[in-house]
Design a protein around this motif. Structure first.
Motif, PDB file in Angstrom:
ATOM      1  N   LEU A  23      51.546  44.780  44.607  1.00  0.00           N
ATOM      2  CA  LEU A  23      51.870  44.276  43.534  1.00  0.00           C
ATOM      3  C   LEU A  23      51.623  42.705  43.056  1.00  0.00           C
ATOM      4  N   LEU A  24      51.180  42.217  42.151  1.00  0.00           N
ATOM      5  CA  LEU A  24      51.066  40.953  41.886  1.00  0.00           C
ATOM      6  C   LEU A  24      52.124  40.335  40.892  1.00  0.00           C
ATOM      7  N   SER A  25      52.549  39.264  41.457  1.00  0.00           N
ATOM      8  CA  SER A  25      53.721  38.670  40.433  1.00  0.00           C
ATOM      9  C   SER A  25      53.403  37.213  40.112  1.00  0.00           C
ATOM     10  N   GLY A  81      40.886  46.328  43.374  1.00  0.00           N
ATOM     11  CA  GLY A  81      41.839  45.501  44.019  1.00  0.00           C
ATOM     12  C   GLY A  81      41.282  44.367  44.830  1.00  0.00           C
ATOM     13  N   ASP A  82      39.981  44.016  44.535  1.00  0.00           N
ATOM     14  CA  ASP A  82      39.508  42.995  45.318  1.00  0.00           C
ATOM     15  C   ASP A  82      39.872  41.670  44.738  1.00  0.00           C
ATOM     16  N   ARG A  97      40.604  35.875  44.887  1.00  0.00           N
ATOM     17  CA  ARG A  97      40.020  37.051  45.985  1.00  0.00           C
ATOM     18  C   ARG A  97      41.252  37.659  46.730  1.00  0.00           C
ATOM     19  N   THR A  98      41.808  38.865  46.526  1.00  0.00           N
ATOM     20  CA  THR A  98      43.114  39.301  46.943  1.00  0.00           C
ATOM     21  C   THR A  98      42.721  39.615  48.294  1.00  0.00           C
ATOM     22  N   GLY A  99      42.830  38.761  49.270  1.00  0.00           N
ATOM     23  CA  GLY A  99      42.862  38.836  50.768  1.00  0.00           C
ATOM     24  C   GLY A  99      43.205  37.650  51.270  1.00  0.00           C
ATOM     25  N   GLY A 100      43.941  37.585  52.554  1.00  0.00           N
ATOM     26  CA  GLY A 100      44.343  36.640  53.239  1.00  0.00           C
ATOM     27  C   GLY A 100      45.558  36.114  52.779  1.00  0.00           C
ATOM     28  N   GLN A 101      46.443  35.438  53.366  1.00  0.00           N
ATOM     29  CA  GLN A 101      47.746  34.887  53.170  1.00  0.00           C
ATOM     30  C   GLN A 101      47.832  33.674  52.222  1.00  0.00           C
TER      31      GLN A 101
END
Length: 113
Positions: A23-25, A81-82, A97-101
């Protein structure tokens, strides 16, 4: 501060199961956060003293995206979801880009419109 928008992030497999795990907020603190969703066992005590085992959702923040200079008002995730896109009161449209912290925006568009 406060959450201004939410978006579910699902891989194609999760979409078939209708069970997003991320989930993105978006928030007034100028940040996006990516949350890992889990459903696990939880013991719940009833009014009569009996204890039932139930499932309970929980979330853990796994990434923070910083780049907006004002409150983030909207967020959307790509079908796979990328990537995600955010828009803020600073007039910026940012692609992530939805990866990494931690992440930097990969595209900045519509600045100052």
């Amino acid at each position: 501060m406060g959450v201004t928008a939410l978006a579910a992030v699902s891989t194609p497999q999760q979409q078939q199961q209708q069970q997003p795990s991320l989930l993105l907020s978006a928030g007034k603190d100028h940040a996006l956060r990516l949350w890992q969703l889990t459903v696990g066992p939880h013991q719940q005590q009833q009014h009569n003293g009996a204890v039932n085992g139930v499932t309970r959702p929980s979330a853990q923040c796994v990434a923070v995206y910083l780049g907006h200079e004002e409150s983030v008002q909207s967020v959307a995730a790509s079908p796979g979801g990328d990537y995600c896109c955010s828009g803020g009161w600073d007039g910026q449209l940012l692609l992530w880009r939805t990866g990494g912290q931690m992440a930097s925006p990969v595209l900045v568009g519509c600045v100052g419109f």
